[in-house]
Design an enzyme around this catalytic site. Structure first.
Site, PDB file in Angstrom:
ATOM      1  N   GLY A  13       0.787  -1.233   0.000  1.00 47.77           N
ATOM      2  CA  GLY A  13       0.000   0.000   0.000  1.00 47.77           C
ATOM      3  C   GLY A  13       0.819   1.283   0.000  1.00 47.77           C
ATOM      4  O   GLY A  13       0.357   2.318   0.476  1.00 47.77           O
ATOM      5  N   ASN A  15       1.516   3.012  -2.587  1.00 43.14           N
ATOM      6  CA  ASN A  15       0.792   3.956  -3.455  1.00 43.14           C
ATOM      7  C   ASN A  15      -0.425   4.536  -2.744  1.00 43.14           C
ATOM      8  O   ASN A  15      -0.739   5.715  -2.907  1.00 43.14           O
ATOM      9  CB  ASN A  15       0.379   3.276  -4.762  1.00 43.14           C
ATOM     10  CG  ASN A  15       1.499   3.278  -5.778  1.00 43.14           C
ATOM     11  OD1 ASN A  15       1.873   4.328  -6.301  1.00 43.14           O
ATOM     12  ND2 ASN A  15       2.080   2.111  -6.030  1.00 43.14           N
ATOM     13  N   SER A 143       2.639   3.737 -15.441  1.00 45.19           N
ATOM     14  CA  SER A 143       1.487   4.276 -16.169  1.00 45.19           C
ATOM     15  C   SER A 143       0.263   4.264 -15.274  1.00 45.19           C
ATOM     16  O   SER A 143       0.027   3.294 -14.551  1.00 45.19           O
ATOM     17  CB  SER A 143       1.147   3.377 -17.377  1.00 45.19           C
ATOM     18  OG  SER A 143       2.285   3.082 -18.147  1.00 45.19           O
ATOM     19  N   ASP A 148     -10.579  -1.089 -17.779  1.00 45.27           N
ATOM     20  CA  ASP A 148     -11.697  -1.740 -18.466  1.00 45.27           C
ATOM     21  C   ASP A 148     -11.648  -3.232 -18.150  1.00 45.27           C
ATOM     22  O   ASP A 148     -10.964  -3.650 -17.210  1.00 45.27           O
ATOM     23  CB  ASP A 148     -11.697  -1.425 -19.970  1.00 45.27           C
ATOM     24  CG  ASP A 148     -10.478  -1.983 -20.677  1.00 45.27           C
ATOM     25  OD1 ASP A 148      -9.741  -2.771 -20.073  1.00 45.27           O
ATOM     26  OD2 ASP A 148     -10.270  -1.632 -21.849  1.00 45.27           O
ATOM     27  N   ASP A 152      -4.677  -4.197 -17.480  1.00 44.33           N
ATOM     28  CA  ASP A 152      -3.725  -3.159 -17.917  1.00 44.33           C
ATOM     29  C   ASP A 152      -4.040  -2.620 -19.305  1.00 44.33           C
ATOM     30  O   ASP A 152      -3.144  -2.393 -20.110  1.00 44.33           O
ATOM     31  CB  ASP A 152      -2.290  -3.731 -17.920  1.00 44.33           C
ATOM     32  CG  ASP A 152      -1.933  -4.355 -16.591  1.00 44.33           C
ATOM     33  OD1 ASP A 152      -2.348  -3.818 -15.551  1.00 44.33           O
ATOM     34  OD2 ASP A 152      -1.223  -5.370 -16.599  1.00 44.33           O
ATOM     35  N   GLU A 181       6.122   6.164  -9.150  1.00 42.63           N
ATOM     36  CA  GLU A 181       4.687   5.865  -8.998  1.00 42.63           C
ATOM     37  C   GLU A 181       4.050   6.778  -7.954  1.00 42.63           C
ATOM     38  O   GLU A 181       2.929   7.253  -8.126  1.00 42.63           O
ATOM     39  CB  GLU A 181       4.480   4.407  -8.579  1.00 42.63           C
ATOM     40  CG  GLU A 181       4.846   3.404  -9.649  1.00 42.63           C
ATOM     41  CD  GLU A 181       4.532   1.963  -9.238  1.00 42.63           C
ATOM     42  OE1 GLU A 181       3.459   1.723  -8.663  1.00 42.63           O
ATOM     43  OE2 GLU A 181       5.369   1.081  -9.489  1.00 42.63           O
TER      44      GLU A 181
HETATM   45  C1  GRF Z   1       3.082  -1.120  -7.630  1.00 43.05           C
HETATM   46  O1  GRF Z   1       4.271  -1.347  -8.293  1.00 43.05           O
HETATM   47  C2  GRF Z   1       1.942  -0.944  -8.621  1.00 43.05           C
HETATM   48  O2  GRF Z   1       2.334  -0.339  -9.817  1.00 43.05           O
HETATM   49  C3  GRF Z   1       1.523  -2.356  -8.882  1.00 43.05           C
HETATM   50  O3  GRF Z   1       1.652  -3.016  -7.648  1.00 43.05           O
HETATM   51  C4  GRF Z   1       2.627  -2.335  -6.841  1.00 43.05           C
HETATM   52  C5  GRF Z   1       1.942  -1.998  -5.560  1.00 43.05           C
HETATM   53  O4  GRF Z   1       2.804  -1.458  -4.608  1.00 43.05           O
HETATM   54  N1  GRF Z   1       0.215  -2.410  -9.475  1.00 43.05           N
HETATM   55  P1  GRF Z   1       2.202  -0.821  -3.278  1.00 43.05           P
HETATM   56  O5  GRF Z   1       1.328  -1.893  -2.626  1.00 43.05           O
HETATM   57  O6  GRF Z   1       1.416   0.382  -3.652  1.00 43.05           O
HETATM   58  O7  GRF Z   1       3.384  -0.516  -2.429  1.00 43.05           O
END
Ligand code: GRF
Length: 198
Positions: A13, A15, A143, A148, A152, A181
């Protein structure tokens, strides 16, 4: 009124954390995270949500007879809280059923590569970076795209690039991309909200 975001996650988590942090800064002040849903009990994303005072919900796919009914339940939870936008952040299940329709054009995902390259089934985590290195790519990145029915696949909103270095391993490349990211996702969400949800 702020745009209500729900985040779906399966793991660490980081992100999610970047999105939460951005909502209390200029970057994403138009939005608030109102709900985090994880399909794994041990997902640290749930802990991050709790620490930020955000409702955290663990929904176990194994206690539903079908994937369809699992996503029906998720959709109900989202609708009950009047969620405007759903952000997938390291959520490893493929979406099925009513969520795709009811949240059509209100579902975003982040992927650690420069789509449309290195996306699709099986392209997650270290698999992505291994494939990038194996292909001898000179650059990679991340990205944010609209979701959809295919992995991806939907329209790409925004990307950030990094150089692939000769000494890179899947891990060093993943780490470099993850930092990007954390900048990209809040920015892309902000842009999307301004363009389509305001
Ligand atoms: C990230 O690299 C994201 O792009 C991918 O899964 C990873 C998740 O990382 N879909 P986090 O759980 O947000 O640390």
């Amino acid at each position: 009124m702020k745009v209500k975001i729900a985040v779906l996650a399966s793991g660490n988590g980081s992100n999610l954390q970047a999105i939460i942090d951005a909502t209390s800064s200029e970057v994403l002040k138009l939005a608030e995270v109102v709900l985090v849903i994880a399909n794994k009990k041990e997902a640290f994303a749930l802990e991050r949500a709790k620490r930020a005072g955000i409702e955290a919900l663990f929904l176990d796919p194994l206690s539903f007879s079908t994937r369809f009914s699992y996503f029906e339940k998720i959709t109900d939870e989202l609708e009950n809280r009047k969620v405007d936008l759903v952000c997938l952040a390291g959520f490893l299940l493929k979406l099925e059923g009513p969520i795709l329709k009811r949240f059509s054009k209100r579902l975003l995902n982040i992927h650690p590569a420069l789509l449309p390259k290195f996306g699709g089934k099986g392209m997650y985590g270290h698999h992505v970076h291994e494939a990038v290195l194996k292909a001898g790519e000179k650059e990679s990145g991340c990205s944010v795209h609209v979701v959809d029915q295919d992995f991806d696949h939907g329209p790409i909103l925004l990307q950030r690039k990094v150089l692939v270095l000769p000494e890179d391993t899947p891990q060093t490349l993943a780490d470099r991309i993850l930092k990007e990211e954390h900048l990209l996702y809040p920015e892309a969400i902000h842009l999307y909200i301004q363009k389509y949800l305001k």
